[in-house]
Design an enzyme around this catalytic site. Structure first.
Site, PDB file in Angstrom:
ATOM      1  N   TYR A 219       6.386 -13.487  -7.057  1.00 53.13           N
ATOM      2  CA  TYR A 219       6.737 -15.197  -6.328  1.00 53.13           C
ATOM      3  C   TYR A 219       5.804 -15.071  -5.845  1.00 53.13           C
ATOM      4  O   TYR A 219       4.203 -15.017  -5.670  1.00 53.13           O
ATOM      5  CB  TYR A 219       7.419 -13.803  -4.947  1.00 53.13           C
ATOM      6  CG  TYR A 219       7.291 -13.170  -4.774  1.00 53.13           C
ATOM      7  CD1 TYR A 219       5.597 -13.108  -3.736  1.00 53.13           C
ATOM      8  CD2 TYR A 219       6.855 -11.290  -4.773  1.00 53.13           C
ATOM      9  CE1 TYR A 219       4.915 -11.897  -3.073  1.00 53.13           C
ATOM     10  CE2 TYR A 219       6.304 -10.491  -4.020  1.00 53.13           C
ATOM     11  CZ  TYR A 219       5.200 -10.739  -3.531  1.00 53.13           C
ATOM     12  OH  TYR A 219       4.516  -9.876  -2.508  1.00 53.13           O
ATOM     13  N   ASP A 297      -0.027   2.586   7.810  1.00 47.76           N
ATOM     14  CA  ASP A 297       0.021   3.689   6.737  1.00 47.76           C
ATOM     15  C   ASP A 297      -0.768   5.416   7.028  1.00 47.76           C
ATOM     16  O   ASP A 297      -1.133   6.427   6.429  1.00 47.76           O
ATOM     17  CB  ASP A 297      -1.326   2.831   5.929  1.00 47.76           C
ATOM     18  CG  ASP A 297      -0.374   1.474   4.647  1.00 47.76           C
ATOM     19  OD1 ASP A 297       1.285   1.944   4.206  1.00 47.76           O
ATOM     20  OD2 ASP A 297      -0.773   1.050   4.239  1.00 47.76           O
TER      21      ASP A 297
END
Length: 401
Positions: A219, A297
């Site tokens: 993208y 995370d």
């Protein structure tokens, strides 16, 4: 004597990445001063692009930094454009232009990670980030915690937020981490300048090429001046889990030998690609221990197949800031509230992201044909509404009822 029960808690945020700075900015917005301790000498993001879905965009607008980002963010017209590996045939595609705003009040964008970090950091007060501060240990002592750094210095805090990533030091003070296991997959990342990318890759589209044992996503990013590539392949003997690890374009190409020549042409234009192993981690059973908690995370590392890693870190930050602001005299209780509001959602995303690898990598045959038919009939923008419609303020209120 200072009455600690009535004073503003001392808040330490460990890690100056997207999640850590989002926590710092949202805490500041809630009237809670804090200090960010970042181990590097400057605030920066490694890696390349990411997708910002409406659930993340909503919070960036609320934080007041979306306008800062829009100069470089690329609004997607098409998402989930699945293409067949050998010939690029489109299996399904979702029209996002206008649909996201209609359904969820925000568009979907693609951005460079560094641009997102810069936008969020603009909402963090100057002087509240300490660089070159590598944490070696943190331990709870009753209602407070002590942080120790490599230079031997220590800091006491009433709240410690471990936003220090997948290799978190803070996590060891919260829970016995589940050991990472070898997933058998590795990831390649690369950026192609737009003037060297073929036209099909420059469109405002998030495209996923899927095939046996592999898939590749591309993208545009950086104001459409570049195209981001991220690909997944069998890891072989690659076991390093680091965004600084690299491969060669020839190694990248070899993984996609026999795929559509247009895709190979795109890979050939890449600079030195990154490559690292994807390790697998089971969801944690808890994130908090007294005055210490985890975010992003450090709490819930997930495979990137739903493009929600950064978004979930920002959501964590919003809920955490809300919980601490609502219960400022009892930080440990606020952290437990934060965990209870977030852990079910992030665990679900970890699990479905894990399962997506198998679906994307099916070998040609009856299962692949059934998958392709399901893709053609699907409406992922609606089906994933539980992800994109999420609002931390409403979720917190609903849970309180």
């Amino acid at each position: 004597m200072v009455d600690r029960a009535r004073s503003t808690p001392r808040i330490a945020v460990v890690g100056g990445g997207i999640g850590g700075l989002a926590a710092a900015a949202l805490l500041h917005r809630a009237g809670l001063p804090n200090v960010v301790y970042e181990q590097t000498s400057q605030l920066k993001e490694v890696g390349a692009g990411l997708v910002l879905a409406p659930n993340a965009v909503r919070l960036l607008r609320r934080l007041g930094v979306l306008d800062h980002l829009l100069g470089s963010a690329v609004p997607l017209d098409v998402g989930w454009e699945f293409r067949r590996w050998e010939d690029g045939r489109i299996l399904s595609a979702e029209d996002l232009a206008g649909s996201c705003e209609r359904l969820y009040g925000e568009a979907t964008y693609t951005v460079h990670r560094a641009d997102l970090l810069n936008a969020i950091s603009s909402a963090v007060p100057a002087g509240s980030v300490e660089l070159g501060r590598r944490l070696t240990a943190v331990a709870a002592d009753g209602d407070t915690a002590r942080l120790t750094f490599t230079d031997g210095s220590t800091v006491e805090a009433d709240v410690v937020i471990g936003a220090d990533g997948v290799h978190s030091t803070v996590r060891g003070a919260v829970t016995e981490p589940s050991p990472a296991t070898y997933s058998g997959m590795c990831a390649f990342r690369a950026i192609v300048p737009a003037d060297r990318a073929p036209a099909f890759a420059r469109r405002r589209a998030q495209t996923l090429w899927i095939g046996p044992g592999h898939h590749l996503v591309h993208y545009p990013i950086s104001g459409e001046t570049a195209v981001n590539l991220v690909a997944f392949a069998p890891a072989g003997d690659v076991t390093t889990e680091s965004w600084s690890a690299t491969a060669t374009v020839e190694e990248f190409l070899a993984e996609f030998a026999g795929w559509d020549p247009r895709l190979q042409d795109l890979i050939r234009q890449a600079g030195t690609p990154g490559r690292w192993a994807l390790l697998d981690r089971r969801p944690l059973q808890r994130w908090s221990n007294g005055p210490i908690t985890l975010l992003g995370d450090a709490a819930h590392p997930m495979f990137p197949f739903f493009a929600q890693g950064a978004a979930q870190s920002i959501e964590d930050a919003a809920v955490l800031a809300r919980c601490l602001a609502d219960d400022v005299t009892a930080p440990a209780r606020a952290l437990q509230r934060y965990e209870s509001l977030r852990i079910e959602r992030t665990t679900r995303l970890q699990e479905i992201s894990h399962g997506r690898a198998h679906v994307n990598h099916l070998p040609d045959g009856p299962d692949q044909e059934a998958r392709d038919a399901a893709l053609a009939a699907a409406d992922p923008l609606v089906a994933n509404g539980w992800i994109y419609a999420y609002d931390p303020d409403r979720a917190e209120t609903d849970a309180a009822v």
